[in-house]
Design an enzyme around this catalytic site. Structure first.
Site, PDB file in Angstrom:
ATOM      1  N   HIS A 193      26.775  41.802  50.222  1.00  0.00           N
ATOM      2  CA  HIS A 193      27.174  43.167  49.814  1.00  0.00           C
ATOM      3  C   HIS A 193      28.678  43.260  49.551  1.00  0.00           C
ATOM      4  CE1 HIS A 193      23.211  44.354  51.419  1.00  0.00           C
ATOM      5  NE2 HIS A 193      23.520  43.570  52.444  1.00  0.00           N
TER       6      HIS A 193
ATOM      7  N   SER B 208      49.895  40.499  29.211  1.00  0.00           N
ATOM      8  CA  SER B 208      49.667  41.830  28.650  1.00  0.00           C
ATOM      9  C   SER B 208      50.757  42.106  27.634  1.00  0.00           C
ATOM     10  CB  SER B 208      49.714  42.859  29.780  1.00  0.00           C
ATOM     11  OG  SER B 208      50.085  44.117  29.288  1.00  0.00           O
TER      12      SER B 208
ATOM     13  N   LYS C 200      51.679  41.097  34.302  1.00  0.00           N
ATOM     14  CA  LYS C 200      50.247  40.776  34.271  1.00  0.00           C
ATOM     15  C   LYS C 200      49.964  39.305  33.956  1.00  0.00           C
ATOM     16  CE  LYS C 200      47.102  43.221  34.560  1.00  0.00           C
ATOM     17  NZ  LYS C 200      46.600  44.218  33.621  1.00  0.00           N
TER      18      LYS C 200
ATOM     19  N   GLU D 130      36.507  36.682  31.616  1.00  0.00           N
ATOM     20  CA  GLU D 130      35.937  37.967  31.183  1.00  0.00           C
ATOM     21  C   GLU D 130      35.136  37.780  29.899  1.00  0.00           C
ATOM     22  OE1 GLU D 130      39.077  40.938  31.025  1.00  0.00           O
ATOM     23  OE2 GLU D 130      39.799  40.224  32.950  1.00  0.00           O
TER      24      GLU D 130
END
Ligand code: ARG
Length: 457
Positions: A155, A276, A282, A289
């Site tokens: 979980h 970024s 970043k 992804e």
């Protein structure tokens, strides 16, 4: 005029021609088409259906076409209806009337079924090779981390201690099953449909076994209607690829989490991260992804084919031409994802200290603490409650089980003694999980050896 001009008095409208044509994607199968035609022409002459000289000139012509395609001298004609028509037309252009004999006792329906099976046999081998390489990388990383303790989760809550090696080896199990599935699917691809002709076989005395043998197939199809209308093997391969993508997507998701500031379990190499355009701090895991995103695209390919096939009566229908873009796209995507993930995993830095810190803070030794009491005679349910109260106490006092004084332990149960510290020590907690398949280093090393033997490495 197209090859089927006899029945027609008008050319196909240019717009329809483009719509109907598959050459822009099926040209990939040029090699298979030529090899298939060479075997067909050999069989025709062996059976006395065409003359030996005719077959020789066909084979010579086809080899010339193959050579010219490969050295760039011959370009695919975008106006051709498909790769089969293109090569046949080119052959006749080169060798004249003999070329027109090649298509005896054959239809594009069994020809395309043959070509795609030949093409996919090679592709499955390529995919297996890439997958094996990825498994290799995971095993290498696992070998470096058999003692790297990290929290195991359920979980998404810290649950019990494992090692990073144990976690990686779970993925190796998934990829090994993927290999098994590909081997199974390969068996059903490896069946030769040529000789089914348009749908109803032929009156010519073919030697189907000879032709299949020439092309390296293990079996021939048993029913001519099925031979031309079966695309199950494509759907099976798309299912296998979808499952592989699901596995790649799950590890990608974990990598995305692990390299976040919230976890900091790993750091991606700069060469596998992106920045970024506005936020200078970043470092983004774009690659993982994209793998996660592309999984959706591959599921789409599987659904394309399930849907295309669900309403097609026997035997061949043009709907089935849609199979190629779907399976080519899925294969390109999965190979690209595997070969990109491989060096990303290989070059990532494992932040062992951060994993260890997260393991120390998560009360992931609470089960071991309860087991300690159970061994000393307390029923597990009571032990569970005592430790629950202890954990609550720790949270309220901002501390962890390892740091509690023995006097505090004794307030919760007088069964506790000084050996509790040994029982809840994380290294001991992992190494005592020495059951087959467990996270103890000894067991993970066994898993690694087993995986290597399955891969023959
Ligand atoms: N380009 C077609 C395909 O990919 C080849 C078979 C065409 N057969 C036919 N009868 N139109 O499916």
């Amino acid at each position: 005029m197209p090859m089927w001009e006899g029945r027609f008095s008008k050319k196909l409208d240019e717009r329809t021609n483009d719509f109907n044509s598959s050459i822009k994607f099926d040209h990939r199968m040029y090699k298979q088409d030529i090899k298939g035609s060479i075997a067909h022409s050999k069989m025709l002459s062996k059976q006395g259906i065409i003359k030996e000289e005719e077959s020789k000139s066909i084979i010579e012509g086809l080899n010339g076409i193959l050579e010219d395609i490969e050295n760039g001298k011959l370009e695919f004609d975008p106006n051709a209806e498909d790769i089969h028509m293109f090569i046949e037309a080119e052959l006749t252009k080169r060798i004249g009337d003999n070329g027109k004999k090649l298509h005896t006792a054959r239809s594009r329906n069994d020809q395309v079924a043959l070509d795609i099976r030949m093409y996919l046999k090679e592709e499955v081998e390529e995919l297996k090779k890439n997958l094996k390489k990825l498994i290799h990388t995971f095993i290498k990383k696992a070998e470096e981390n058999t003692h790297t303790i990290m929290p195991g989760y359920t979980h998404m809550q810290r649950a019990q201690p494992v090692t990073f090696a144990h976690h990686l080896m779970a993925y190796v199990q998934m990829f090994l099953r993927d290999l098994e599935r590909l081997n199974e699917t390969y068996k059903r691809i490896d069946v030769c449909p040529i000789g089914s002709c348009a749908l109803a076989g032929t009156t010519y005395p073919l030697d189907r076994e000879f032709e299949a043998n020439e092309l390296g197939f293990s079996k021939i199809t048993d029913n001519s209607l099925d031979g031309v209308s079966d695309r199950d093997f494509i759907i099976e391969l798309l299912s296998d690829i979808s499952i592989i993508m699901m596995h790649l997507s799950r590890i990608s998701e974990e990598i995305i989490l692990w390299c976040s500031w919230e976890f900091k379990f790993i750091e991606l190499d700069d060469s596998f991260s992106t920045g970024s355009s506005i936020m200078p701090q970043k470092k983004n895991p774009d690659i993982t992804e994209l793998i996660r995103g592309k999984t959706g695209r591959v599921y789409g390919d599987l659904f394309t084919m399930l849907t295309v096939m669900k309403g097609t009566p026997l035997a061949y229908n043009k709907d089935m031409q849609e199979d190629k873009e779907a399976i080519f796209d899925a294969l390109d995507t999965v190979n690209l994802c595997i070969t990109t993930l491989d060096p990303l995993v290989e070059t990532m830095t494992v932040k062992k200290d951060n994993m260890r810190k997260a393991a120390a803070e998560g009360f992931i030794n609470a089960t071991d603490c309860a087991d300690y009491l159970t061994v000393k005679g307390i029923p597990f349910r009571d032990a569970y409650k005592i430790v629950g109260n202890l954990v609550k106490y720790c949270i309220e006092n901002n501390t962890i089980l390892e740091n509690l004084d023995i006097s505090i332990y004794k307030n919760f149960s007088d069964v506790f003694d000084k050996d509790i510290y040994d029982a809840i020590d994380l290294v001991n907690c992992v190494n005592r999980r020495n059951v087959l398949g467990g996270p103890a280093a000894e067991q993970v090393i066994k898993q690694i050896e087993l995986a290597k033997s399955k891969l023959n490495i």
